[in-house]
Write a protein that holds these residues in place. Structure first.
Motif, PDB file in Angstrom:
ATOM      1  N   LYS A  75       0.845  -1.191   0.000  1.00 40.62           N
ATOM      2  CA  LYS A  75       0.000   0.000   0.000  1.00 40.62           C
ATOM      3  C   LYS A  75       0.881   1.243   0.000  1.00 40.62           C
ATOM      4  O   LYS A  75       1.799   1.361   0.813  1.00 40.62           O
ATOM      5  CB  LYS A  75      -0.923   0.013   1.215  1.00 40.62           C
ATOM      6  N   ILE A  76       0.578   2.125  -0.926  1.00 41.13           N
ATOM      7  CA  ILE A  76       1.310   3.382  -1.044  1.00 41.13           C
ATOM      8  C   ILE A  76       0.327   4.500  -0.732  1.00 41.13           C
ATOM      9  O   ILE A  76      -0.720   4.608  -1.374  1.00 41.13           O
ATOM     10  CB  ILE A  76       1.886   3.580  -2.464  1.00 41.13           C
ATOM     11  N   LEU A  77       0.648   5.325   0.239  1.00 41.21           N
ATOM     12  CA  LEU A  77      -0.207   6.452   0.606  1.00 41.21           C
ATOM     13  C   LEU A  77       0.279   7.681  -0.153  1.00 41.21           C
ATOM     14  O   LEU A  77       1.465   8.010  -0.098  1.00 41.21           O
ATOM     15  CB  LEU A  77      -0.151   6.697   2.110  1.00 41.21           C
ATOM     16  N   VAL A 112      -3.447   4.464  -2.065  1.00 39.53           N
ATOM     17  CA  VAL A 112      -4.441   5.071  -1.190  1.00 39.53           C
ATOM     18  C   VAL A 112      -4.178   6.571  -1.236  1.00 39.53           C
ATOM     19  O   VAL A 112      -3.207   7.061  -0.660  1.00 39.53           O
ATOM     20  CB  VAL A 112      -4.359   4.541   0.257  1.00 39.53           C
ATOM     21  N   VAL A 113      -5.022   7.261  -2.000  1.00 39.18           N
ATOM     22  CA  VAL A 113      -4.868   8.703  -2.171  1.00 39.18           C
ATOM     23  C   VAL A 113      -5.693   9.374  -1.085  1.00 39.18           C
ATOM     24  O   VAL A 113      -6.897   9.144  -0.981  1.00 39.18           O
ATOM     25  CB  VAL A 113      -5.340   9.152  -3.572  1.00 39.18           C
ATOM     26  N   ILE A 114      -5.039  10.187  -0.273  1.00 36.13           N
ATOM     27  CA  ILE A 114      -5.756  10.843   0.813  1.00 36.13           C
ATOM     28  C   ILE A 114      -5.724  12.352   0.630  1.00 36.13           C
ATOM     29  O   ILE A 114      -4.812  12.897   0.027  1.00 36.13           O
ATOM     30  CB  ILE A 114      -5.176  10.484   2.200  1.00 36.13           C
ATOM     31  N   HIS A 115      -6.755  12.975   1.139  1.00 39.61           N
ATOM     32  CA  HIS A 115      -6.745  14.434   1.240  1.00 39.61           C
ATOM     33  C   HIS A 115      -7.459  14.814   2.523  1.00 39.61           C
ATOM     34  O   HIS A 115      -8.422  14.183   2.933  1.00 39.61           O
ATOM     35  CB  HIS A 115      -7.341  15.117   0.002  1.00 39.61           C
ATOM     36  N   CYS A 116      -6.912  15.814   3.193  1.00 40.40           N
ATOM     37  CA  CYS A 116      -7.498  16.306   4.435  1.00 40.40           C
ATOM     38  C   CYS A 116      -8.453  17.435   4.104  1.00 40.40           C
ATOM     39  O   CYS A 116      -8.139  18.308   3.311  1.00 40.40           O
ATOM     40  CB  CYS A 116      -6.422  16.818   5.394  1.00 40.40           C
ATOM     41  N   ILE A 124      -5.032   2.540 -12.178  1.00 37.06           N
ATOM     42  CA  ILE A 124      -4.305   2.397 -10.920  1.00 37.06           C
ATOM     43  C   ILE A 124      -5.262   1.836  -9.876  1.00 37.06           C
ATOM     44  O   ILE A 124      -6.243   2.484  -9.522  1.00 37.06           O
ATOM     45  CB  ILE A 124      -3.770   3.764 -10.422  1.00 37.06           C
ATOM     46  N   PRO A 125      -5.019   0.614  -9.391  1.00 34.70           N
ATOM     47  CA  PRO A 125      -5.893   0.096  -8.333  1.00 34.70           C
ATOM     48  C   PRO A 125      -5.689   0.917  -7.061  1.00 34.70           C
ATOM     49  O   PRO A 125      -4.553   1.196  -6.673  1.00 34.70           O
ATOM     50  CB  PRO A 125      -5.441  -1.350  -8.149  1.00 34.70           C
ATOM     51  N   GLY A 126      -6.784   1.325  -6.474  1.00 40.32           N
ATOM     52  CA  GLY A 126      -6.664   2.119  -5.264  1.00 40.32           C
ATOM     53  C   GLY A 126      -7.971   2.739  -4.851  1.00 40.32           C
ATOM     54  O   GLY A 126      -9.034   2.414  -5.382  1.00 40.32           O
ATOM     55  N   GLU A 127      -7.866   3.650  -3.902  1.00 45.35           N
ATOM     56  CA  GLU A 127      -9.045   4.318  -3.358  1.00 45.35           C
ATOM     57  C   GLU A 127      -8.663   5.735  -2.956  1.00 45.35           C
ATOM     58  O   GLU A 127      -7.489   6.054  -2.808  1.00 45.35           O
ATOM     59  CB  GLU A 127      -9.581   3.552  -2.156  1.00 45.35           C
ATOM     60  N   VAL A 128      -9.688   6.555  -2.803  1.00 46.72           N
ATOM     61  CA  VAL A 128      -9.498   7.930  -2.354  1.00 46.72           C
ATOM     62  C   VAL A 128     -10.164   8.052  -0.996  1.00 46.72           C
ATOM     63  O   VAL A 128     -11.323   7.673  -0.830  1.00 46.72           O
ATOM     64  CB  VAL A 128     -10.098   8.938  -3.357  1.00 46.72           C
ATOM     65  N   VAL A 129      -9.428   8.567  -0.023  1.00 50.99           N
ATOM     66  CA  VAL A 129      -9.916   8.679   1.351  1.00 50.99           C
ATOM     67  C   VAL A 129      -9.818  10.129   1.798  1.00 50.99           C
ATOM     68  O   VAL A 129      -8.776  10.764   1.639  1.00 50.99           O
ATOM     69  CB  VAL A 129      -9.086   7.784   2.303  1.00 50.99           C
ATOM     70  N   ARG A 130     -10.899  10.616   2.353  1.00 51.52           N
ATOM     71  CA  ARG A 130     -10.912  11.974   2.892  1.00 51.52           C
ATOM     72  C   ARG A 130     -10.710  11.891   4.399  1.00 51.52           C
ATOM     73  O   ARG A 130     -11.388  11.131   5.085  1.00 51.52           O
ATOM     74  CB  ARG A 130     -12.253  12.629   2.569  1.00 51.52           C
ATOM     75  N   LEU A 131      -9.769  12.688   4.889  1.00 49.28           N
ATOM     76  CA  LEU A 131      -9.463  12.702   6.321  1.00 49.28           C
ATOM     77  C   LEU A 131      -9.808  14.056   6.911  1.00 49.28           C
ATOM     78  O   LEU A 131      -9.931  15.047   6.195  1.00 49.28           O
ATOM     79  CB  LEU A 131      -7.978  12.424   6.544  1.00 49.28           C
ATOM     80  N   GLU A 132      -9.930  14.111   8.203  1.00 46.39           N
ATOM     81  CA  GLU A 132     -10.177  15.354   8.932  1.00 46.39           C
ATOM     82  C   GLU A 132      -8.983  15.612   9.846  1.00 46.39           C
ATOM     83  O   GLU A 132      -8.245  14.706  10.187  1.00 46.39           O
ATOM     84  CB  GLU A 132     -11.441  15.235   9.795  1.00 46.39           C
ATOM     85  N   GLY A 133      -8.814  16.838  10.230  1.00 52.23           N
ATOM     86  CA  GLY A 133      -7.773  17.186  11.190  1.00 52.23           C
ATOM     87  C   GLY A 133      -6.569  17.825  10.547  1.00 52.23           C
ATOM     88  O   GLY A 133      -6.578  18.193   9.376  1.00 52.23           O
ATOM     89  N   LYS A 134      -5.519  17.950  11.340  1.00 47.13           N
ATOM     90  CA  LYS A 134      -4.277  18.554  10.855  1.00 47.13           C
ATOM     91  C   LYS A 134      -3.646  17.611   9.842  1.00 47.13           C
ATOM     92  O   LYS A 134      -3.416  16.438  10.152  1.00 47.13           O
ATOM     93  CB  LYS A 134      -3.326  18.802  12.016  1.00 47.13           C
ATOM     94  N   PRO A 135      -3.348  18.102   8.644  1.00 46.61           N
ATOM     95  CA  PRO A 135      -2.833  17.219   7.593  1.00 46.61           C
ATOM     96  C   PRO A 135      -1.600  16.426   7.997  1.00 46.61           C
ATOM     97  O   PRO A 135      -1.530  15.217   7.732  1.00 46.61           O
ATOM     98  CB  PRO A 135      -2.519  18.176   6.444  1.00 46.61           C
ATOM     99  N   GLU A 136      -0.633  17.079   8.658  1.00 44.94           N
ATOM    100  CA  GLU A 136       0.614  16.393   8.969  1.00 44.94           C
ATOM    101  C   GLU A 136       0.413  15.179   9.867  1.00 44.94           C
ATOM    102  O   GLU A 136       0.946  14.109   9.599  1.00 44.94           O
ATOM    103  CB  GLU A 136       1.658  17.346   9.542  1.00 44.94           C
ATOM    104  N   SER A 137      -0.392  15.309  10.897  1.00 47.56           N
ATOM    105  CA  SER A 137      -0.616  14.161  11.783  1.00 47.56           C
ATOM    106  C   SER A 137      -1.594  13.167  11.170  1.00 47.56           C
ATOM    107  O   SER A 137      -1.458  11.954  11.372  1.00 47.56           O
ATOM    108  CB  SER A 137      -1.099  14.617  13.162  1.00 47.56           C
TER     109      SER A 137
END
Length: 163
Positions: free
Chosen positions: A3-5, A33-37, A85-98
């Motif tokens: 898994k590559i973030l 695993v593509v993430i964005h805060c 590209i097999p993968g998913e997009v995940v939305r996160l909350e909070g401070k991006p760095e942590s």
């Protein structure tokens, strides 16, 4: 499968990092695993004085923010699909760095990929740098992709998704 973030905020630098991953690193044994805060225009509503008119203005701003974040999520999903590209997009909350580090650890990611705006020493000291924080605090390898710009004004363009 490894898994590559990939951390994306919609800036040209983060999209550059995603494209670098797709073009130079991705292969069949990797899952992206593509993430964005979530980034809201109003970071602390409690500090605002709220009247009836202010409440509607705040609601409108938050709705625009939500639409922007949903559009980013859909654009990222489309980009993965178009490039097979097999993968998913995940939305996160909070401070991006942590949030980036926590999610990478939760996934047991093999690598974190992210872009860098290339702030100067003084600006980075005052404003902080998400990529620098992740680089120094993550126990998972980090690849920081720096997008070279043709001139200094390009570094200050809007945070619109560039695909």
């Amino acid at each position: 499968m490894k898994k590559i973030l990939i951390a994306v905020d919609g800036s040209k630098e983060s999209i550059f990092a995603l494209k670098e991953y797709m073009e130079k690193i991705h292969n069949e044994d990797k899952y992206a695993v593509v993430i964005h805060c979530a980034h809201y225009s109003i970071s602390n509503p409690e500090e605002l004085s709220i009247t009836r008119d202010d409440a509607q203005t705040i609601k409108d701003i938050l709705q625009k923010d939500e639409q922007r974040m949903l559009a980013l999520t859909e654009d990222l999903k489309r980009l993965l699909k178009e490039n097979n590209i097999p993968g998913e997009v995940v939305r996160l909350e909070g401070k991006p760095e942590s949030a980036i580090i926590s999610k990478a650890e939760e996934l047991d990611a093999s690598l974190i990929v992210m872009g860098s705006r290339g702030l100067g020493t003084i600006r980075r000291t005052i404003l902080g740098s998400v990529s620098e924080y992740v680089l120094h605090h993550s126990h998972i390898p980090v690849m920081v992709c720096k997008c070279e710009s043709n001139n200094s004004t390009e570094k200050n363009e809007s945070r619109d998704l560039i695909i």
